[in-house]
Design a protein around this motif. Sequence first.
Motif, PDB file in Angstrom:
ATOM      1  N   ILE A   1      39.320  47.395  31.586  1.00  0.00           N
ATOM      2  CA  ILE A   1      39.706  45.868  31.386  1.00  0.00           C
ATOM      3  C   ILE A   1      39.357  45.630  29.974  1.00  0.00           C
ATOM      4  O   ILE A   1      38.311  45.762  29.576  1.00  0.00           O
ATOM      5  N   HIS A   2      40.341  45.155  29.388  1.00  0.00           N
ATOM      6  CA  HIS A   2      40.333  44.576  27.978  1.00  0.00           C
ATOM      7  C   HIS A   2      40.878  43.441  27.578  1.00  0.00           C
ATOM      8  O   HIS A   2      41.938  42.957  28.292  1.00  0.00           O
TER       9      HIS A   2
ATOM     10  N   VAL B   1      44.662  45.323  32.071  1.00  0.00           N
ATOM     11  CA  VAL B   1      43.861  46.545  32.993  1.00  0.00           C
ATOM     12  C   VAL B   1      44.683  47.653  32.247  1.00  0.00           C
ATOM     13  O   VAL B   1      45.892  47.700  32.328  1.00  0.00           O
ATOM     14  N   VAL B   2      43.902  48.512  31.768  1.00  0.00           N
ATOM     15  CA  VAL B   2      44.416  49.902  31.152  1.00  0.00           C
ATOM     16  C   VAL B   2      44.108  50.859  32.224  1.00  0.00           C
ATOM     17  O   VAL B   2      42.969  51.267  32.362  1.00  0.00           O
ATOM     18  N   GLY B   3      45.109  51.400  33.072  1.00  0.00           N
ATOM     19  CA  GLY B   3      45.027  52.167  34.184  1.00  0.00           C
ATOM     20  C   GLY B   3      45.719  51.759  35.510  1.00  0.00           C
ATOM     21  O   GLY B   3      45.889  50.296  35.503  1.00  0.00           O
ATOM     22  N   ASP B   4      45.815  52.443  36.257  1.00  0.00           N
ATOM     23  CA  ASP B   4      46.626  52.094  37.498  1.00  0.00           C
ATOM     24  C   ASP B   4      45.635  51.893  38.530  1.00  0.00           C
ATOM     25  O   ASP B   4      44.697  52.722  38.963  1.00  0.00           O
TER      26      ASP B   4
ATOM     27  N   PHE C   1      32.710  39.121  36.037  1.00  0.00           N
ATOM     28  CA  PHE C   1      32.668  39.845  37.059  1.00  0.00           C
ATOM     29  C   PHE C   1      33.963  39.235  37.962  1.00  0.00           C
ATOM     30  O   PHE C   1      34.885  39.909  38.329  1.00  0.00           O
ATOM     31  N   VAL C   2      33.926  38.004  38.266  1.00  0.00           N
ATOM     32  CA  VAL C   2      34.807  37.454  39.099  1.00  0.00           C
ATOM     33  C   VAL C   2      36.148  37.108  38.430  1.00  0.00           C
ATOM     34  O   VAL C   2      37.122  37.587  38.732  1.00  0.00           O
ATOM     35  N   ALA C   3      36.157  37.035  36.825  1.00  0.00           N
ATOM     36  CA  ALA C   3      37.539  36.885  36.383  1.00  0.00           C
ATOM     37  C   ALA C   3      38.139  38.476  36.242  1.00  0.00           C
ATOM     38  O   ALA C   3      39.533  38.531  36.568  1.00  0.00           O
ATOM     39  N   ALA C   4      37.325  39.446  36.084  1.00  0.00           N
ATOM     40  CA  ALA C   4      38.125  40.746  36.246  1.00  0.00           C
ATOM     41  C   ALA C   4      38.508  41.119  37.644  1.00  0.00           C
ATOM     42  O   ALA C   4      39.430  41.826  37.958  1.00  0.00           O
ATOM     43  N   ALA C   5      37.690  40.643  38.673  1.00  0.00           N
ATOM     44  CA  ALA C   5      38.112  40.867  40.071  1.00  0.00           C
ATOM     45  C   ALA C   5      39.620  40.393  40.317  1.00  0.00           C
ATOM     46  O   ALA C   5      40.265  40.847  41.127  1.00  0.00           O
ATOM     47  N   GLU C   6      39.716  38.969  39.823  1.00  0.00           N
ATOM     48  CA  GLU C   6      41.166  38.502  40.159  1.00  0.00           C
ATOM     49  C   GLU C   6      42.045  39.298  39.310  1.00  0.00           C
ATOM     50  O   GLU C   6      43.149  39.164  39.968  1.00  0.00           O
ATOM     51  N   VAL C   7      41.908  39.632  38.040  1.00  0.00           N
ATOM     52  CA  VAL C   7      42.834  40.680  37.433  1.00  0.00           C
ATOM     53  C   VAL C   7      43.142  41.842  38.190  1.00  0.00           C
ATOM     54  O   VAL C   7      44.377  42.175  38.498  1.00  0.00           O
TER      55      VAL C   7
ATOM     56  N   ARG D   1      46.694  43.071  40.194  1.00  0.00           N
ATOM     57  CA  ARG D   1      47.164  44.306  39.695  1.00  0.00           C
ATOM     58  C   ARG D   1      47.553  45.102  40.930  1.00  0.00           C
ATOM     59  O   ARG D   1      47.951  46.218  40.766  1.00  0.00           O
ATOM     60  N   GLY D   2      46.949  44.683  41.902  1.00  0.00           N
ATOM     61  CA  GLY D   2      47.226  45.205  43.294  1.00  0.00           C
ATOM     62  C   GLY D   2      46.248  46.009  44.108  1.00  0.00           C
ATOM     63  O   GLY D   2      46.403  46.926  44.964  1.00  0.00           O
ATOM     64  N   ALA D   3      44.930  46.089  43.536  1.00  0.00           N
ATOM     65  CA  ALA D   3      43.676  46.454  44.189  1.00  0.00           C
ATOM     66  C   ALA D   3      43.339  45.976  45.194  1.00  0.00           C
ATOM     67  O   ALA D   3      43.360  44.765  45.357  1.00  0.00           O
ATOM     68  N   TYR D   4      43.357  46.658  46.548  1.00  0.00           N
ATOM     69  CA  TYR D   4      43.190  46.006  47.881  1.00  0.00           C
ATOM     70  C   TYR D   4      41.576  45.926  48.319  1.00  0.00           C
ATOM     71  O   TYR D   4      41.375  45.161  49.312  1.00  0.00           O
ATOM     72  N   LYS D   5      40.767  46.505  47.572  1.00  0.00           N
ATOM     73  CA  LYS D   5      39.301  46.292  47.664  1.00  0.00           C
ATOM     74  C   LYS D   5      38.684  46.429  46.336  1.00  0.00           C
ATOM     75  O   LYS D   5      39.082  47.275  45.629  1.00  0.00           O
ATOM     76  N   ILE D   6      37.666  45.524  46.342  1.00  0.00           N
ATOM     77  CA  ILE D   6      37.062  45.516  44.966  1.00  0.00           C
ATOM     78  C   ILE D   6      35.275  45.451  45.238  1.00  0.00           C
ATOM     79  O   ILE D   6      34.886  44.584  46.001  1.00  0.00           O
TER      80      ILE D   6
END
Length: 316
Positions: free
Chosen positions: A157-158, A203-206, A225-231, A235-240
């Motif tokens: 994440i950048h 997000v750099v990566g799939d 961490f919450v901000a990164a989780a929202e991003v 982007r389609g992550a179904y579990k964090i």
Amino acid sequence: LILKSQGGILRTDHTCLLYAKALNVCRDVNNNIMELLIMAYACKTSSARNIVGVIPYLPYCKQSKMRKRGCIVSKLLAKMMYKAGLTHIITMDLHQKEIQGFFECPVDNLRASPFLLQYIQESIPDYRNAVIVARDPGSAKKATSYAERLRLGIAVIHGEQKTNEDELADGRNSPPLVQHSRIMDVGVGVPALAAKEKPPINVVGDVGGRIAIMVDDMIDDVASFVAAAEVLKDRGAYKIYVMATHGLLSSDAPRLIDDSPIDEVVVTNTVPHEIQKMQCHKIKTVDISILLAESIRRIHNNESMSYLFRNVTLED
């Protein structure tokens, strides 16, 4: 054997062992540092042969670099511990490995990554469909170390979130402007440095349709961490998942975690967080006491500590 409410002194064969778990209580960290120094000095004046400090989370370890013209507090703390009489330090996952160079006595910086990797393999179903995420480019090395041992992909994440106009600095914390100064302007001829600007968060990566596992050394203020989780969710992550060694979880971290897309926050018990666990069911604990116990046993029996570092990489 002298026991205290949160720490103690073990005197065996003229070797003193100071178990400084009391330093992990963030509210009274300065009082507990002073208590540790007094106990170490008491052992020193009693002619103890060795004084070993077991400090799972070293306080002030984030203040290990000079910011502008500030002080390096970790160096001061290291010098105080050595002068008080500590001859050996056992700690875990220092924020910067270079902190070991501040001490004038041996420092064993243990790693909690084997326990966290075991948790991923045993407690996360379908972890083969996961991707290790670095919350920022500075965490990319640690994420790479985890990904290589689990044989998974990596994402980074950048950038940063855009700040609202009402949150911008309005100068109220700055000193008032001086209209006519009698002091010569020392900045004449010195080129002005441009302010650092980060691009919007990306997000750099799939991570689409994958399990995202963020790794870091500590979790204190969980807003990033919450901000990164929202991003990641966008982007389609179904579990964090969030994995870290030290769970400081200060302020209203449990509430923020509970309201966030994060499914689990996994930390070790280097820092007591029982109250936070009662406030948020998403916080899980991994026990690393067996590693500290083995290191204490090896030091007491004059055995090699290299066995505990056999799978440690430079990036870990």
